[in-house]
Scaffold this motif. Structure first.
Motif, PDB file in Angstrom:
ATOM      1  N   MET A  65       0.842  -1.202   0.000  1.00 20.92           N
ATOM      2  CA  MET A  65       0.000   0.000   0.000  1.00 20.92           C
ATOM      3  C   MET A  65       0.873   1.246   0.000  1.00 20.92           C
ATOM      4  O   MET A  65       1.786   1.365   0.808  1.00 20.92           O
ATOM      5  N   THR A  66       0.595   2.149  -0.920  1.00 20.05           N
ATOM      6  CA  THR A  66       1.362   3.394  -0.964  1.00 20.05           C
ATOM      7  C   THR A  66       0.832   4.373   0.077  1.00 20.05           C
ATOM      8  O   THR A  66      -0.320   4.314   0.481  1.00 20.05           O
ATOM      9  N   ASN A  67       1.698   5.276   0.475  1.00 22.41           N
ATOM     10  CA  ASN A  67       1.326   6.261   1.494  1.00 22.41           C
ATOM     11  C   ASN A  67       2.034   7.571   1.156  1.00 22.41           C
ATOM     12  O   ASN A  67       2.631   8.204   2.018  1.00 22.41           O
ATOM     13  N   ASP A  68       1.976   7.951  -0.127  1.00 25.54           N
ATOM     14  CA  ASP A  68       2.827   9.035  -0.595  1.00 25.54           C
ATOM     15  C   ASP A  68       2.083  10.334  -0.893  1.00 25.54           C
ATOM     16  O   ASP A  68       2.701  11.309  -1.312  1.00 25.54           O
ATOM     17  N   PHE A  69       0.765  10.382  -0.713  1.00 26.70           N
ATOM     18  CA  PHE A  69       0.049  11.632  -0.943  1.00 26.70           C
ATOM     19  C   PHE A  69       0.414  12.627   0.159  1.00 26.70           C
ATOM     20  O   PHE A  69       0.545  12.242   1.322  1.00 26.70           O
ATOM     21  N   PRO A  70       0.614  13.921  -0.167  1.00 25.30           N
ATOM     22  CA  PRO A  70       1.001  14.892   0.862  1.00 25.30           C
ATOM     23  C   PRO A  70      -0.001  14.934   2.022  1.00 25.30           C
ATOM     24  O   PRO A  70      -1.201  15.119   1.812  1.00 25.30           O
ATOM     25  N   GLN A  71       0.524  14.771   3.221  1.00 20.64           N
ATOM     26  CA  GLN A  71      -0.308  14.711   4.421  1.00 20.64           C
ATOM     27  C   GLN A  71       0.184  15.741   5.439  1.00 20.64           C
ATOM     28  O   GLN A  71       1.382  15.925   5.616  1.00 20.64           O
ATOM     29  N   THR A  72      -0.775  16.391   6.109  1.00 21.21           N
ATOM     30  CA  THR A  72      -0.451  17.437   7.069  1.00 21.21           C
ATOM     31  C   THR A  72      -1.168  17.169   8.384  1.00 21.21           C
ATOM     32  O   THR A  72      -2.099  16.364   8.461  1.00 21.21           O
ATOM     33  N   LEU A  73      -0.742  17.898   9.409  1.00 23.31           N
ATOM     34  CA  LEU A  73      -1.338  17.751  10.739  1.00 23.31           C
ATOM     35  C   LEU A  73      -1.541  19.112  11.368  1.00 23.31           C
ATOM     36  O   LEU A  73      -0.626  19.953  11.365  1.00 23.31           O
ATOM     37  N   THR A  74      -2.740  19.344  11.911  1.00 27.39           N
ATOM     38  CA  THR A  74      -2.987  20.518  12.736  1.00 27.39           C
ATOM     39  C   THR A  74      -3.192  20.073  14.180  1.00 27.39           C
ATOM     40  O   THR A  74      -3.959  19.138  14.454  1.00 27.39           O
ATOM     41  N   ILE A  75      -2.515  20.754  15.087  1.00 32.26           N
ATOM     42  CA  ILE A  75      -2.566  20.460  16.517  1.00 32.26           C
ATOM     43  C   ILE A  75      -3.168  21.698  17.171  1.00 32.26           C
ATOM     44  O   ILE A  75      -2.502  22.710  17.336  1.00 32.26           O
ATOM     45  N   ALA A  76      -4.447  21.648  17.505  1.00 31.10           N
ATOM     46  CA  ALA A  76      -5.125  22.886  17.879  1.00 31.10           C
ATOM     47  C   ALA A  76      -6.452  22.589  18.558  1.00 31.10           C
ATOM     48  O   ALA A  76      -6.763  21.443  18.891  1.00 31.10           O
ATOM     49  N   GLY A  77      -7.256  23.648  18.737  1.00 29.97           N
ATOM     50  CA  GLY A  77      -8.576  23.523  19.319  1.00 29.97           C
ATOM     51  C   GLY A  77      -9.654  23.641  18.268  1.00 29.97           C
ATOM     52  O   GLY A  77      -9.436  24.155  17.169  1.00 29.97           O
ATOM     53  N   THR A  78     -10.843  23.165  18.608  1.00 33.93           N
ATOM     54  CA  THR A  78     -11.970  23.261  17.686  1.00 33.93           C
ATOM     55  C   THR A  78     -12.628  24.637  17.795  1.00 33.93           C
ATOM     56  O   THR A  78     -12.451  25.353  18.775  1.00 33.93           O
ATOM     57  N   ASP A  79     -13.381  24.980  16.777  1.00 32.61           N
ATOM     58  CA  ASP A  79     -14.240  26.164  16.788  1.00 32.61           C
ATOM     59  C   ASP A  79     -15.604  25.693  16.313  1.00 32.61           C
ATOM     60  O   ASP A  79     -15.777  25.392  15.128  1.00 32.61           O
ATOM     61  N   SER A  80     -16.572  25.614  17.220  1.00 30.17           N
ATOM     62  CA  SER A  80     -17.889  25.119  16.836  1.00 30.17           C
ATOM     63  C   SER A  80     -18.542  26.000  15.782  1.00 30.17           C
ATOM     64  O   SER A  80     -19.402  25.537  15.024  1.00 30.17           O
ATOM     65  N   GLY A  81     -18.126  27.268  15.701  1.00 25.77           N
ATOM     66  CA  GLY A  81     -18.647  28.170  14.685  1.00 25.77           C
ATOM     67  C   GLY A  81     -18.048  27.973  13.312  1.00 25.77           C
ATOM     68  O   GLY A  81     -18.500  28.573  12.335  1.00 25.77           O
TER      69      GLY A  81
ATOM     70  N   MET B  31      -4.298  26.794  18.907  1.00 22.74           N
ATOM     71  CA  MET B  31      -4.682  26.947  20.304  1.00 22.74           C
ATOM     72  C   MET B  31      -4.168  25.762  21.124  1.00 22.74           C
ATOM     73  O   MET B  31      -4.472  24.611  20.828  1.00 22.74           O
ATOM     74  N   LEU B  32      -3.419  26.065  22.196  1.00 25.29           N
ATOM     75  CA  LEU B  32      -2.830  25.000  23.017  1.00 25.29           C
ATOM     76  C   LEU B  32      -3.246  25.073  24.483  1.00 25.29           C
ATOM     77  O   LEU B  32      -2.751  24.287  25.291  1.00 25.29           O
ATOM     78  N   ALA B  33      -4.097  25.987  24.836  1.00 26.12           N
ATOM     79  CA  ALA B  33      -4.803  26.041  26.124  1.00 26.12           C
ATOM     80  C   ALA B  33      -3.971  26.521  27.304  1.00 26.12           C
ATOM     81  O   ALA B  33      -4.165  27.612  27.813  1.00 26.12           O
ATOM     82  N   ASP B  34      -3.049  25.699  27.797  1.00 28.49           N
ATOM     83  CA  ASP B  34      -2.336  26.040  29.030  1.00 28.49           C
ATOM     84  C   ASP B  34      -0.965  25.371  29.045  1.00 28.49           C
ATOM     85  O   ASP B  34      -0.596  24.640  28.113  1.00 28.49           O
ATOM     86  N   ALA B  35      -0.215  25.628  30.110  1.00 18.99           N
ATOM     87  CA  ALA B  35       1.169  25.150  30.186  1.00 18.99           C
ATOM     88  C   ALA B  35       1.250  23.629  30.119  1.00 18.99           C
ATOM     89  O   ALA B  35       2.125  23.068  29.450  1.00 18.99           O
ATOM     90  N   GLU B  36       0.350  22.954  30.813  1.00 21.88           N
ATOM     91  CA  GLU B  36       0.357  21.486  30.814  1.00 21.88           C
ATOM     92  C   GLU B  36       0.184  20.937  29.405  1.00 21.88           C
ATOM     93  O   GLU B  36       0.879  19.994  29.001  1.00 21.88           O
ATOM     94  N   HIS B  37      -0.693  21.540  28.655  1.00 19.23           N
ATOM     95  CA  HIS B  37      -0.954  21.045  27.305  1.00 19.23           C
ATOM     96  C   HIS B  37       0.165  21.426  26.335  1.00 19.23           C
ATOM     97  O   HIS B  37       0.504  20.647  25.440  1.00 19.23           O
ATOM     98  N   VAL B  38       0.749  22.597  26.500  1.00 16.62           N
ATOM     99  CA  VAL B  38       1.904  22.950  25.668  1.00 16.62           C
ATOM    100  C   VAL B  38       3.037  21.947  25.901  1.00 16.62           C
ATOM    101  O   VAL B  38       3.672  21.478  24.948  1.00 16.62           O
ATOM    102  N   LYS B  39       3.276  21.603  27.153  1.00 14.82           N
ATOM    103  CA  LYS B  39       4.332  20.633  27.469  1.00 14.82           C
ATOM    104  C   LYS B  39       4.033  19.271  26.842  1.00 14.82           C
ATOM    105  O   LYS B  39       4.938  18.582  26.358  1.00 14.82           O
ATOM    106  N   ALA B  40       2.768  18.882  26.842  1.00 12.53           N
ATOM    107  CA  ALA B  40       2.388  17.611  26.212  1.00 12.53           C
ATOM    108  C   ALA B  40       2.654  17.646  24.711  1.00 12.53           C
ATOM    109  O   ALA B  40       3.137  16.663  24.127  1.00 12.53           O
ATOM    110  N   ILE B  41       2.353  18.779  24.079  1.00 16.28           N
ATOM    111  CA  ILE B  41       2.605  18.919  22.638  1.00 16.28           C
ATOM    112  C   ILE B  41       4.110  18.870  22.356  1.00 16.28           C
ATOM    113  O   ILE B  41       4.556  18.182  21.426  1.00 16.28           O
ATOM    114  N   VAL B  42       4.890  19.576  23.150  1.00 13.86           N
ATOM    115  CA  VAL B  42       6.341  19.582  22.972  1.00 13.86           C
ATOM    116  C   VAL B  42       6.889  18.162  23.096  1.00 13.86           C
ATOM    117  O   VAL B  42       7.718  17.718  22.287  1.00 13.86           O
TER     118      VAL B  42
END
Length: 270
Positions: free
Chosen positions: A1-17, A82-93
């Motif tokens: 199985m190929t997996n070569d199509f360009p793929q991206t990631l967003t690490i953030a919060g939702t906006d219900s609007g 959006m990364l919320a607070d220090a605990e969550h920024v550390k988790a992302i890092v």
């Protein structure tokens, strides 16, 4: 199985609007012809009038989202919002150090368009000291650049100084967005690249309240372009052109700061 199509990631919060956050990122990435994935850091109750509530995800779920993506997909570029607070920024890092998801664009989201805080005060130093040094590109607006550098920015010369300070913090490339200047005619952004090259980008200012999600959109567009293999300068210039088009060819949704028109096309797409 190929997996070569360009793929991206967003690490953030939702906006219900639907105008900012992960929603704006996914719409932008789809328009820029990459396959977009997400790590949900927080969920917000939000519309064009403002943010009514926010709920950060358990960090265990954040870890599991990262692990799930790494086990299957071939992500070529990623961004944070959006990364919320220090605990969550550390988790992302922690996870960004564990997994290679390509060049990282840090959009240091701190305040929503309506004025609601999206990053706790104690998290700003963690973003500055731990996340920014991991960034291939950091894309602050003027208030965010002031928070990260500790300086006041009221002139274009000070934008240049701020860019240099942000680069000294460890970010390879910097885009300081000047949209918050009270200029009636144009919005000027300053880019400083890793090789020392710098340039300004200017766009006519559009008289509209429909600018919700501009920071998310330009950083998502840049991330998509990087995943497709474009250079940093090419990606930044495309991001600026795309955001300009989404504002210029606007739509009317909601009663407050309305969203951008993510269907907009730029000349490079013709």
């Amino acid at each position: 199985m190929t997996n070569d199509f360009p793929q991206t990631l967003t690490i953030a919060g939702t906006d219900s609007g639907g105008g900012a956050g992960i929603a704006a990122d996914l719409k932008t990435m789809q328009m820029r012809h990459v396959f977009a994935t997400m790590v949900v850091v927080a969920v917000t109750a939000q519309n064009t009038l403002g943010v009514q509530d926010a709920f950060p995800m358990p960090t265990k779920m954040i870890d599991e989202q990262f692990a799930s993506l790494a086990a299957d997909l071939n992500i070529r570029a990623c961004k944070t919002g959006m990364l919320a607070d220090a605990e969550h920024v550390k988790a992302i890092v922690r996870n960004l150090k564990k997994y290679d998801f390509g060049p990282l664009t840090v959009d240091p989201v701190m305040i929503a368009k309506g004025g609601a805080p999206l990053l706790s005060e104690d998290a700003i130093s963690v973003v500055r000291d731990e996340l920014v040094p991991l960034a291939d590109l950091v894309t602050p607006n003027l208030p965010e650049a002031e928070k990260l550098t500790g300086m006041t920015i009221t002139t274009e010369d000070e934008m240049v100084t701020a860019g240099k300070k942000l680069q000294a913090l460890g970010a390879k490339n910097v885009l300081v967005k000047g949209g918050h200047f009270n200029s009636a005619d144009e919005a000027n952004d300053f880019a400083l690249l890793a090789d020392g090259k710098s340039f300004w980008m200017t766009a006519p200012r559009v008289d509209t309240h429909n600018t919700h999600g501009t920071g998310d959109t330009i950083s998502a567009c840049i991330t998509a372009e990087r995943a497709k293999g474009h250079t940093m300068e090419e990606a930044i210039r495309t991001g600026k052109a795309y955001v300009e088009a989404t504002i210029r060819d606007g739509i009317n949704v909601g009663h407050g700061h309305g969203p951008l028109n993510h269907w907009a096309k730029i000349k490079e797409d013709d």
